[in-house]
Design a protein around this motif. Structure first.
Motif, PDB file in Angstrom:
ATOM      1  N   GLY A  36     -11.930  -6.875 -25.922  1.00 30.15           N
ATOM      2  CA  GLY A  36     -12.241  -5.410 -25.745  1.00 30.15           C
ATOM      3  C   GLY A  36     -11.745  -4.776 -27.074  1.00 30.15           C
ATOM      4  N   LYS A  37     -10.786  -5.500 -27.985  1.00 31.44           N
ATOM      5  CA  LYS A  37     -10.500  -4.961 -28.992  1.00 31.44           C
ATOM      6  C   LYS A  37     -11.174  -5.581 -30.364  1.00 31.44           C
ATOM      7  N   SER A  40     -14.360 -10.583 -30.286  1.00 29.25           N
ATOM      8  CA  SER A  40     -14.559 -11.937 -30.585  1.00 29.25           C
ATOM      9  C   SER A  40     -14.561 -12.563 -29.192  1.00 29.25           C
ATOM     10  N   ALA A  41     -15.367 -13.950 -29.149  1.00 30.97           N
ATOM     11  CA  ALA A  41     -15.858 -14.370 -27.950  1.00 30.97           C
ATOM     12  C   ALA A  41     -14.526 -15.198 -27.336  1.00 30.97           C
ATOM     13  N   ALA A  42     -14.393 -15.117 -26.170  1.00 32.64           N
ATOM     14  CA  ALA A  42     -13.025 -15.654 -25.614  1.00 32.64           C
ATOM     15  C   ALA A  42     -13.266 -16.400 -24.208  1.00 32.64           C
ATOM     16  N   VAL A  43     -12.520 -17.005 -23.595  1.00 35.49           N
ATOM     17  CA  VAL A  43     -12.856 -17.697 -22.476  1.00 35.49           C
ATOM     18  C   VAL A  43     -11.584 -17.545 -21.606  1.00 35.49           C
ATOM     19  N   PHE A  44     -11.643 -17.213 -20.165  1.00 33.35           N
ATOM     20  CA  PHE A  44     -10.533 -17.247 -19.340  1.00 33.35           C
ATOM     21  C   PHE A  44     -10.817 -18.586 -18.498  1.00 33.35           C
ATOM     22  N   SER A  45      -9.996 -19.579 -18.880  1.00 35.30           N
ATOM     23  CA  SER A  45     -10.286 -20.857 -18.346  1.00 35.30           C
ATOM     24  C   SER A  45     -10.148 -21.040 -17.117  1.00 35.30           C
ATOM     25  N   ALA A  46     -10.825 -22.028 -16.473  1.00 35.11           N
ATOM     26  CA  ALA A  46     -10.342 -22.404 -14.966  1.00 35.11           C
ATOM     27  C   ALA A  46      -8.968 -22.675 -14.862  1.00 35.11           C
ATOM     28  N   GLU A  47      -8.407 -23.447 -15.599  1.00 33.67           N
ATOM     29  CA  GLU A  47      -6.953 -23.793 -15.501  1.00 33.67           C
ATOM     30  C   GLU A  47      -5.930 -22.603 -15.560  1.00 33.67           C
ATOM     31  N   GLU A  48      -6.577 -21.496 -16.651  1.00 32.48           N
ATOM     32  CA  GLU A  48      -5.803 -20.293 -16.635  1.00 32.48           C
ATOM     33  C   GLU A  48      -5.729 -19.417 -15.284  1.00 32.48           C
ATOM     34  N   GLN A  49      -6.767 -19.611 -14.935  1.00 29.52           N
ATOM     35  CA  GLN A  49      -7.299 -18.684 -13.598  1.00 29.52           C
ATOM     36  C   GLN A  49      -6.379 -19.441 -12.505  1.00 29.52           C
ATOM     37  N   ARG A  64      -9.538 -10.768 -17.605  1.00 32.91           N
ATOM     38  CA  ARG A  64      -9.242 -10.745 -18.974  1.00 32.91           C
ATOM     39  C   ARG A  64     -10.123  -9.747 -19.614  1.00 32.91           C
ATOM     40  N   ARG A  65      -9.374  -8.773 -20.632  1.00 36.45           N
ATOM     41  CA  ARG A  65     -10.188  -7.809 -21.323  1.00 36.45           C
ATOM     42  C   ARG A  65      -9.749  -8.259 -22.844  1.00 36.45           C
ATOM     43  N   LEU A  66      -8.679  -8.803 -23.073  1.00 35.13           N
ATOM     44  CA  LEU A  66      -8.441  -9.174 -24.479  1.00 35.13           C
ATOM     45  C   LEU A  66      -8.271 -10.661 -24.848  1.00 35.13           C
ATOM     46  N   CYS A  67      -8.597 -11.216 -26.017  1.00 37.43           N
ATOM     47  CA  CYS A  67      -8.644 -12.428 -26.399  1.00 37.43           C
ATOM     48  C   CYS A  67      -7.237 -12.801 -26.339  1.00 37.43           C
ATOM     49  N   PRO A  68      -6.718 -14.071 -26.486  1.00 34.58           N
ATOM     50  CA  PRO A  68      -5.327 -14.329 -26.746  1.00 34.58           C
ATOM     51  C   PRO A  68      -4.541 -13.617 -27.990  1.00 34.58           C
ATOM     52  N   ALA A  69      -5.374 -13.708 -28.918  1.00 33.31           N
ATOM     53  CA  ALA A  69      -4.435 -12.869 -30.069  1.00 33.31           C
ATOM     54  C   ALA A  69      -4.267 -11.534 -29.936  1.00 33.31           C
ATOM     55  N   CYS A  70      -5.245 -10.880 -29.428  1.00 37.90           N
ATOM     56  CA  CYS A  70      -4.884  -9.436 -29.061  1.00 37.90           C
ATOM     57  C   CYS A  70      -4.014  -9.090 -28.158  1.00 37.90           C
ATOM     58  N   ASN A  71      -4.171 -10.008 -26.935  1.00 40.03           N
ATOM     59  CA  ASN A  71      -3.109  -9.786 -25.827  1.00 40.03           C
ATOM     60  C   ASN A  71      -1.927 -10.152 -26.244  1.00 40.03           C
ATOM     61  N   PRO A 114      -5.685   1.389 -28.807  1.00 39.18           N
ATOM     62  CA  PRO A 114      -6.778   0.462 -29.237  1.00 39.18           C
ATOM     63  C   PRO A 114      -6.894  -1.010 -28.457  1.00 39.18           C
ATOM     64  N   PHE A 115      -5.497  -1.280 -27.972  1.00 38.17           N
ATOM     65  CA  PHE A 115      -5.641  -2.466 -26.967  1.00 38.17           C
ATOM     66  C   PHE A 115      -5.809  -2.333 -25.462  1.00 38.17           C
ATOM     67  N   ALA A 116      -5.255  -0.972 -25.255  1.00 34.64           N
ATOM     68  CA  ALA A 116      -5.024  -0.696 -23.871  1.00 34.64           C
ATOM     69  C   ALA A 116      -5.316   0.916 -23.706  1.00 34.64           C
ATOM     70  N   PRO A 117      -6.639   1.139 -23.495  1.00 37.83           N
ATOM     71  CA  PRO A 117      -7.149   2.475 -23.440  1.00 37.83           C
ATOM     72  C   PRO A 117      -6.555   3.115 -22.393  1.00 37.83           C
ATOM     73  N   GLN A 118      -6.047   2.575 -21.426  1.00 41.86           N
ATOM     74  CA  GLN A 118      -5.471   3.342 -20.115  1.00 41.86           C
ATOM     75  C   GLN A 118      -4.184   3.480 -20.360  1.00 41.86           C
TER      76      GLN A 118
END
Length: 142
Positions: A36-37, A40-49, A64-71, A114-118
């Motif tokens: 969301g920031k 970039s393409a990102a994956v919330f992997s099965a292991e992470e879930q 997930r809304r942010l890639c690992p770097a933005c998070n 910009p990372f967390a609009p809420q």
């Protein structure tokens, strides 16, 4: 590769009350998303879930809304913001006259949305007002 089989009994109480408790599949599957920031393409992997929902007890509908770097950047900003808030609570009278501290905190607060609009916080307005008072008090002394 870790076992990504779903163990619903390890979900949080609120997740177990969700309708997905009855209709979820047998295993977690990777979820592809766009950050969301930075878009970039990102994956919330099965292991992470599995780790998020069964070990950390996050709510099952959390996504997930942010890639690992933005998070990671958001967490650094939030950590710095909490440290400023803590200092403010204990040293307000001194810090209300510390232009450097207030400018730093204001910069952190302005960097978060910009990372967390809420993210909502009344401190930017308060800090801006205090900085204006400091500036006008300084101008009056000249």
């Amino acid at each position: 590769m870790t076992d990504t089989k779903i163990d619903r009994e390890r979900w949080s109480a609120s997740s177990r009350q969700s309708y997905i408790y009855q209709c979820a599949g047998e295993s977690y599957a990777d979820i592809h998303y766009e950050c969301g920031k930075c878009q970039s393409a990102a994956v919330f992997s099965a292991e992470e879930q599995k780790r998020a929902f069964e070990l950390k007890k996050n709510y099952i509908w959390q996504r997930r809304r942010l890639c690992p770097a933005c998070n990671a950047m958001l967490w650094r900003l939030r950590t710095r913001e909490r440290a400023c808030q803590s200092r403010w609570c204990s040293e307000r009278k001194v810090l209300a006259r510390d232009e450097g501290f207030m400018r730093e905190w204001l910069g952190i607060l302005e960097a978060i949305p910009p990372f967390a609009p809420q993210f909502r916080n009344g401190m930017p307005e308060t800090l801006t007002r205090l900085l204006q008072r400091l500036a006008s008090a300084g101008a009056g002394r000249r």
